[in-house]
Scaffold this active site. Structure first.
Site, mmCIF file in Angstrom:
data_model
loop_
_atom_site.group_PDB
_atom_site.id
_atom_site.type_symbol
_atom_site.label_atom_id
_atom_site.label_comp_id
_atom_site.label_asym_id
_atom_site.label_seq_id
_atom_site.Cartn_x
_atom_site.Cartn_y
_atom_site.Cartn_z
ATOM 1 C CG HIS A 40 0.478 -1.242 -8.648
ATOM 2 N ND1 HIS A 40 1.706 -1.206 -8.022
ATOM 3 C CD2 HIS A 40 0.561 -0.344 -9.661
ATOM 4 C CE1 HIS A 40 2.489 -0.327 -8.641
ATOM 5 N NE2 HIS A 40 1.814 0.205 -9.637
ATOM 6 N N GLY A 68 -2.677 6.736 -13.635
ATOM 7 C CA GLY A 68 -3.287 5.569 -13.008
ATOM 8 C C GLY A 68 -2.754 5.416 -11.595
ATOM 9 C CD GLN A 82 0.558 2.737 -7.622
ATOM 10 O OE1 GLN A 82 -0.461 2.736 -8.286
ATOM 11 N NE2 GLN A 82 1.649 3.395 -7.977
ATOM 12 C CG LEU A 128 2.063 8.030 -10.027
ATOM 13 C CD1 LEU A 128 0.646 8.324 -9.545
ATOM 14 C CD2 LEU A 128 2.780 9.318 -10.394
ATOM 15 C CG HIS A 188 1.391 0.023 -14.618
ATOM 16 N ND1 HIS A 188 2.721 0.175 -14.913
ATOM 17 C CD2 HIS A 188 1.210 0.615 -13.410
ATOM 18 C CE1 HIS A 188 3.312 0.830 -13.917
ATOM 19 N NE2 HIS A 188 2.404 1.109 -12.989
#
Length: 187
Positions: A153, A59, A64, A108, A149
Site C-alpha cells: 500500500h 493491518g 488506505q 479493508l 501486504h
C-alpha cells in the site's frame, strides 16, 4: 517490544478515519517517508488502529485512509487484548526468504474479495517504532504476509495486482461491484 500507543480493541460506531476502496486514486499514490516521529504521528497511528479494529482488520496502511505517509499498523491477534499492535514507520524489507507460500488475502480497501497471493514466507524488516527508535524484526507466515501486504500500500500496490488467477480475480471483483480496470497487474 511494547507499544506506547494503547487503544481498546473494539469496534467503534464512528471510527476516526475513512478507509478508501479500490478504484480511488489515493490508493495508487506512493507514501512519503516520515521525517520526524512525534505526537502527530502517534495520534495518526492510534486513529488508524481504532479504524482497523472497527473494520475487523489485522493491518492498515496510511494511504488506505488517504494519508500519504509510510506508516503501518498491524495486529495479527485482534481478539487478544494482551497482544500489543505493531506500528511500523518507514518500513523497509531487508531480506526475503527463497521459500514462497500461497495464501488467501483480503483487504479493508476491497471488502468481500479474498484471493490467493504468492509471497515470500519469511522476511526481515527494519523500521522505526512509535518512539522513533530503529527496530528490526524477522517475520514469518501471517505476520510476514501482513507486513508485505501493507507495505505494498505504501507503494500504491493493492493485493489484487499480485493475483495470478485472472478468472477468479475478474469474477470476485465483479461479484463485489469493483472494476477490473482498477487492477494494475504486477508481473
Amino acid at each position: 517490544m511494547t507499544s506506547v500507543i494503547t487503544v481498546e480493541k473494539e469496534k467503534l460506531d464512528n471510527p476516526p478515519l475513512d478507509i478508501h476502496v479500490l478504484g480511488d486514486r489515493v490508493l495508487r499514490q506512493p507514501a512519503k517517508r516520515i521525517a520526524k516521529v512525534d505526537d502527530s504521528v502517534r495520534q495518526l497511528a492510534k486513529e488508524m488502529l481504532q479504524t482497523m479494529y472497527s473494520s475487523h482488520g489485522i493491518g492498515l496502511a496510511a494511504p488506505q485512509v488517504a494519508i500519504h505517509k509510510q506508516l503501518i499498523v498491524i495486529d495479527c491477534e485482534p481478539d487478544n487484548p494482551a497482544n500489543p499492535p505493531l506500528i511500523l514507520i518507514n518500513p523497509k524489507i531487508t531480506r526475503v526468504s527463497q521459500e514462497l507460500c500461497v495464501v488467501e488475502e483480503g483487504c479493508l480497501s476491497i471488502p468481500g474479495v479474498y484471493l490467493d497471493v504468492t509471497r515470500p514466507k519469511t522476511i526481515e524488516v527494519s523500521f522505526k517504532d512509535e518512539q522513533g527508535k530503529p527496530r528490526k524484526i524477522q517475520a514469518t507466515d501471517l505476520l510476514a504476509r501482513v507486513i508485505q501486504h501493507e507495505m505494498d500500500h505504501l507503494n500504491g500496490v493493492m493485493f489484487v495486482d499480485r493475483v495470478d488467477n485472472d478468472l477468479a480475480l475478474t469474477e470476485k471483483l465483479q461479484e463485489k461491484g469493483f472494476s477490473r480496470g482498477a487492477v494494475k497487474p504486477i508481473k
